[in-house]
Design a protein around this motif. Structure first.
Motif, PDB file in Angstrom:
ATOM      1  N   GLY A 169       0.810  -1.211   0.000  1.00  0.00           N
ATOM      2  CA  GLY A 169       0.000   0.000   0.000  1.00  0.00           C
ATOM      3  C   GLY A 169       0.846   1.265   0.000  1.00  0.00           C
ATOM      4  N   GLN A 170       2.025   1.187   0.602  1.00  0.00           N
ATOM      5  CA  GLN A 170       2.925   2.344   0.655  1.00  0.00           C
ATOM      6  C   GLN A 170       3.323   2.779  -0.751  1.00  0.00           C
ATOM      7  OE1 GLN A 170       4.156   4.053   3.319  1.00  0.00           O
ATOM      8  NE2 GLN A 170       2.835   2.893   4.704  1.00  0.00           N
ATOM      9  N   ALA A 171       3.761   1.794  -1.569  1.00  0.00           N
ATOM     10  CA  ALA A 171       4.176   2.136  -2.925  1.00  0.00           C
ATOM     11  C   ALA A 171       2.977   2.604  -3.733  1.00  0.00           C
ATOM     12  CB  ALA A 171       4.825   0.921  -3.595  1.00  0.00           C
ATOM     13  N   GLU A 172       1.830   1.934  -3.554  1.00  0.00           N
ATOM     14  CA  GLU A 172       0.632   2.313  -4.305  1.00  0.00           C
ATOM     15  C   GLU A 172       0.226   3.755  -3.983  1.00  0.00           C
ATOM     16  OE1 GLU A 172      -2.094  -0.755  -3.212  1.00  0.00           O
ATOM     17  OE2 GLU A 172      -0.880  -2.263  -4.242  1.00  0.00           O
ATOM     18  N   ALA A 173       0.262   4.087  -2.690  1.00  0.00           N
ATOM     19  CA  ALA A 173      -0.084   5.451  -2.279  1.00  0.00           C
ATOM     20  C   ALA A 173       0.869   6.461  -2.898  1.00  0.00           C
ATOM     21  CB  ALA A 173      -0.058   5.554  -0.762  1.00  0.00           C
ATOM     22  N   ALA A 174       2.180   6.092  -2.915  1.00  0.00           N
ATOM     23  CA  ALA A 174       3.177   7.014  -3.456  1.00  0.00           C
ATOM     24  C   ALA A 174       2.943   7.235  -4.944  1.00  0.00           C
ATOM     25  CB  ALA A 174       4.578   6.465  -3.209  1.00  0.00           C
ATOM     26  N   TYR A 175       2.648   6.120  -5.657  1.00  0.00           N
ATOM     27  CA  TYR A 175       2.367   6.273  -7.098  1.00  0.00           C
ATOM     28  C   TYR A 175       1.130   7.134  -7.294  1.00  0.00           C
ATOM     29  CZ  TYR A 175       5.787   2.754  -8.480  1.00  0.00           C
ATOM     30  OH  TYR A 175       6.943   2.085  -8.698  1.00  0.00           O
ATOM     31  N   ALA A 176       0.104   6.937  -6.452  1.00  0.00           N
ATOM     32  CA  ALA A 176      -1.141   7.693  -6.578  1.00  0.00           C
ATOM     33  C   ALA A 176      -0.910   9.181  -6.375  1.00  0.00           C
ATOM     34  CB  ALA A 176      -2.167   7.181  -5.569  1.00  0.00           C
ATOM     35  N   LEU A 177       0.122   9.512  -5.552  1.00  0.00           N
ATOM     36  CA  LEU A 177       0.452  10.926  -5.343  1.00  0.00           C
ATOM     37  C   LEU A 177       1.208  11.503  -6.526  1.00  0.00           C
ATOM     38  CD1 LEU A 177       1.582  10.936  -1.620  1.00  0.00           C
ATOM     39  CD2 LEU A 177      -0.447  11.995  -2.586  1.00  0.00           C
ATOM     40  N   GLY A 178       1.608  10.630  -7.463  1.00  0.00           N
ATOM     41  CA  GLY A 178       2.301  11.112  -8.644  1.00  0.00           C
ATOM     42  C   GLY A 178       3.807  11.021  -8.573  1.00  0.00           C
ATOM     43  N   LEU A 179       4.340  10.271  -7.605  1.00  0.00           N
ATOM     44  CA  LEU A 179       5.800  10.113  -7.533  1.00  0.00           C
ATOM     45  C   LEU A 179       6.266   9.183  -8.650  1.00  0.00           C
ATOM     46  CD1 LEU A 179       5.329  11.349  -4.712  1.00  0.00           C
ATOM     47  CD2 LEU A 179       7.087   9.814  -3.865  1.00  0.00           C
ATOM     48  N   ARG A 180       7.506   9.446  -9.112  1.00  0.00           N
ATOM     49  CA  ARG A 180       8.056   8.579 -10.135  1.00  0.00           C
ATOM     50  C   ARG A 180       8.678   7.340  -9.482  1.00  0.00           C
ATOM     51  NH1 ARG A 180      12.029  11.319 -12.009  1.00  0.00           N
ATOM     52  NH2 ARG A 180      11.436  13.450 -11.469  1.00  0.00           N
ATOM     53  N   LYS A 181       8.998   6.324 -10.332  1.00  0.00           N
ATOM     54  CA  LYS A 181       9.517   5.050  -9.823  1.00  0.00           C
ATOM     55  C   LYS A 181      10.725   5.253  -8.916  1.00  0.00           C
ATOM     56  CE  LYS A 181       9.741   2.348 -13.503  1.00  0.00           C
ATOM     57  NZ  LYS A 181      10.024   1.251 -14.441  1.00  0.00           N
ATOM     58  N   SER A 182      11.697   6.094  -9.400  1.00  0.00           N
ATOM     59  CA  SER A 182      12.915   6.286  -8.610  1.00  0.00           C
ATOM     60  C   SER A 182      12.583   6.997  -7.303  1.00  0.00           C
ATOM     61  CB  SER A 182      13.929   7.096  -9.415  1.00  0.00           C
ATOM     62  OG  SER A 182      13.342   8.313  -9.822  1.00  0.00           O
ATOM     63  N   GLN A 183      11.593   7.914  -7.345  1.00  0.00           N
ATOM     64  CA  GLN A 183      11.215   8.620  -6.115  1.00  0.00           C
ATOM     65  C   GLN A 183      10.556   7.658  -5.125  1.00  0.00           C
ATOM     66  OE1 GLN A 183       8.818  11.639  -8.081  1.00  0.00           O
ATOM     67  NE2 GLN A 183      10.163  13.237  -7.231  1.00  0.00           N
ATOM     68  N   VAL A 184       9.712   6.772  -5.648  1.00  0.00           N
ATOM     69  CA  VAL A 184       9.052   5.802  -4.765  1.00  0.00           C
ATOM     70  C   VAL A 184      10.119   4.967  -4.050  1.00  0.00           C
ATOM     71  CG1 VAL A 184       7.559   3.780  -4.697  1.00  0.00           C
ATOM     72  CG2 VAL A 184       6.978   5.695  -6.165  1.00  0.00           C
ATOM     73  N   MET A 185      11.135   4.538  -4.832  1.00  0.00           N
ATOM     74  CA  MET A 185      12.184   3.716  -4.239  1.00  0.00           C
ATOM     75  C   MET A 185      12.975   4.502  -3.192  1.00  0.00           C
ATOM     76  SD  MET A 185      13.507   0.762  -4.119  1.00  0.00           S
ATOM     77  CE  MET A 185      13.039  -0.216  -5.535  1.00  0.00           C
ATOM     78  N   THR A 186      13.447   5.715  -3.572  1.00  0.00           N
ATOM     79  CA  THR A 186      14.367   6.408  -2.668  1.00  0.00           C
ATOM     80  C   THR A 186      13.660   7.100  -1.510  1.00  0.00           C
ATOM     81  OG1 THR A 186      14.316   8.313  -4.143  1.00  0.00           O
ATOM     82  CG2 THR A 186      16.181   6.802  -4.379  1.00  0.00           C
ATOM     83  N   SER A 187      12.440   7.587  -1.707  1.00  0.00           N
ATOM     84  CA  SER A 187      11.860   8.320  -0.572  1.00  0.00           C
ATOM     85  C   SER A 187      10.753   7.569   0.149  1.00  0.00           C
ATOM     86  CB  SER A 187      11.400   9.723  -0.991  1.00  0.00           C
ATOM     87  OG  SER A 187      10.868   9.717  -2.283  1.00  0.00           O
TER      88      SER A 187
END
Lengths: 282, 216
Positions: free
Chosen positions: A165-183
């Motif tokens: 859910g963490q990654a899904e939420a981050a993608y839903a906020l519009g973060l890019r793949k590298s941002q999801v990984m690093t932040s």
């Protein structure tokens, strides 16, 4: 005491257990006795053979040129291995096959090959002679490659342990793949990974002794110099083992504390092991 | 590389010694390690503590130091043995501590409720052990034992430093004689190890699959 295997003992069983305890103690005492008797009979308890380990100059050599150098080698290789392992671990989770597959092969290769074989190869090919990197760096690089491959699995498992859910939420906020990984994923995964990384330090520390084979500096080199001078192989091995056991127990205690602090009583991160037993040190 | 291929029997002989070391010390450490695990989970406190002490000491000592004990220490005690036996002793002493931990964690992984349920249905102790506890413990023990055995296979390489002419020592020999071919020589021997490791893990996987029950 009741475990899976047996019931809480009754009075008769307790009596039988007392007998076993007595017999067991006798056998253990006898075993220790035989060892001490052999040591005495062959003159291995003579003070002359133990003297170097209470002589200040030798103790200093053991601790400074020996233990300190060994620790330095172990920690620099673990630091480098964290970088290498992080790259490999993230690459193994990549969406692109051309990144994922080579990373997988590299990890499997370095986990299946003995560290000593790797060390000989690096030392003979790049380390020895004029302009070579020397035995110190041969040990560090060999340990980096091996521990990096093991840590890659730790990182991968740690990232996968973060709730999806963490990654899904981050993608839903519009973060890019590298941002999801690093932040998002890495900062949360780090908590779970840290104890495993500290446990890996124990493995790295034990493996630095393999540098003995390529005349690398460190505790084993100092120990060897001492036992070649005094011909006290047995005593030197006991002292070196004691030093390693002390440091390793301290490291394990730190790993347990960090685990309690960051993760709680939940089970430690177990890495499906090919080539190495997970979490603990071989 | 010609040197390696024209003397390929030396390569095979070296890997044969690696396999011999692995099999002999593997079987011995499985036996001793299981006995140690029995001591550790058993009800006799003295034996359990002695087992725990042995495991802690061995797991935190580098294998190389155990080899120094066996190779240089034993002769000091007037115990004269061939190199193969000394190498096997070192590997067995070291590996049995890890086997002990693997077996112990396997036994401990069987939930207490399983035994309670077995007792509640009226099974005797022997039936509980043979029908309920051991089958589950054996399954749980295969993966950690497999990684211990793979680690042992790779650890046989330390014998190269202590007079055993197994695969790693043979690679050093070929590398010394053929300076220009070192990467290829390394890859050849590494491939040998990779194949052996894959064989062991395939065997473990086969065992695991044979023992697998319907997913819970």
């Amino acid at each position: 005491m009741s475990t899976v295997l047996f019931d809480t003992p009754g009075p008769r069983t307790r009596r039988r257990h007392r007998l076993y305890s007595l017999l067991g103690s006798l056998v253990l005492v006898a075993a220790v006795g035989v060892v001490l008797w052999r040591l005495q009979a062959t003159g291995q308890l003579a003070y002359r053979l133990w003297e170097p380990f209470v002589t200040p100059s030798y103790v200093r050599a053991l601790l400074v040129e020996g233990l300190l150098k060994t620790l330095q080698m172990a920690f620099s290789s673990v630091l480098l291995a964290v970088v290498f392992g992080l790259l490999l671990g993230v690459a193994k989770l990549s969406d692109h096959g051309w990144v994922r597959r080579p990373a997988f092969l590299v990890v499997e290769f370095f986990r299946a090959v003995p560290v000593l074989l790797l060390m000989f190869f690096i030392f003979l090919t790049y380390g020895a002679g004029q302009g070579g990197i020397g035995s110190y760096w041969s040990v560090v690089i060999a340990l980096t490659l091996y521990n990096g491959a093991v840590l890659a699995e730790v990182f991968r498992a740690g990232i996968l342990a973060v709730p999806p859910g963490q990654a899904e939420a981050a993608y839903a906020l519009g973060l890019r793949k590298s941002q999801v990984m690093t932040s998002v994923l890495l900062p949360q995964g780090a908590k779970i990974m840290l104890p495993a990384i500290i446990s890996q330090c124990v493995v790295a520390l034990k493996d630095t002794t393999l540098g003995y084979a390529i005349l690398a500096p460190g505790l084993t080199e100092v120990g060897k110099a001492i036992y070649q001078q005094f011909s006290n192989q047995l005593q030197a091995a006991i002292v070196m083992a004691a030093l390693f056991i002390t440091v390793n127990l301290a490291l394990s205690a730190i790993a347990t504390r960090v685990q309690r602090r960051l993760v709680g009583e939940q089970k430690a991160l177990a890495v499906p092991a090919i080539g190495h037993d997970s979490g603990s040190a071989v | 590389m010609d040197d390696v291929f024209s003397n390929f029997d030396l390569v095979l002989k070296a890997f044969l010694l690696t396999v011999e070391l692995f099999v002999v010390s593997g079987v011995l450490s499985l036996l001793i390690g299981t006995a140690l695990a029995a001591m550790r989970v058993g009800p006799v406190a003295v034996l359990s503590r002695a087992g725990a002490l042995y495991v802690t000491l061995m797991r935190n000592t580098p294998l190389l130091i155990v080899f120094v004990f066996a190779t240089f220490g034993l002769p000091k005690l007037d115990v004269q043995l061939p190199f193969f036996v000394k190498g096997t002793i070192a590997l067995t002493l070291y590996t049995s501590a890890f086997v002990c931990e693997a077996v112990r964690s396997g036994i401990n992984s069987v939930p207490l409720g399983q035994v309670e349920a077995a007792r509640a249905t009226g099974l005797t102790f022997t039936q509980t052990m043979s029908q309920v506890v051991l089958p589950q413990a054996l399954r749980a023990v295969i993966p950690p034992l497999a990684s211990t055995m793979i680690a042992l296979l790779k650890n046989t390489s330390v014998g190269a430093v202590f007079g055993l002419f197994e695969a790693t020592a043979r690679m050093r020999y070929f590398s010394n004689n053929n300076a220009s071919d070192r990467p290829m020589i390394f890859l050849t021997f590494a491939l040998g190890y990779v194949i052996l490791v894959e064989l062991v893990s395939a065997g473990a996987f086969g065992l695991e699959r044979r023992g697998r029950v319907a997913a819970r």
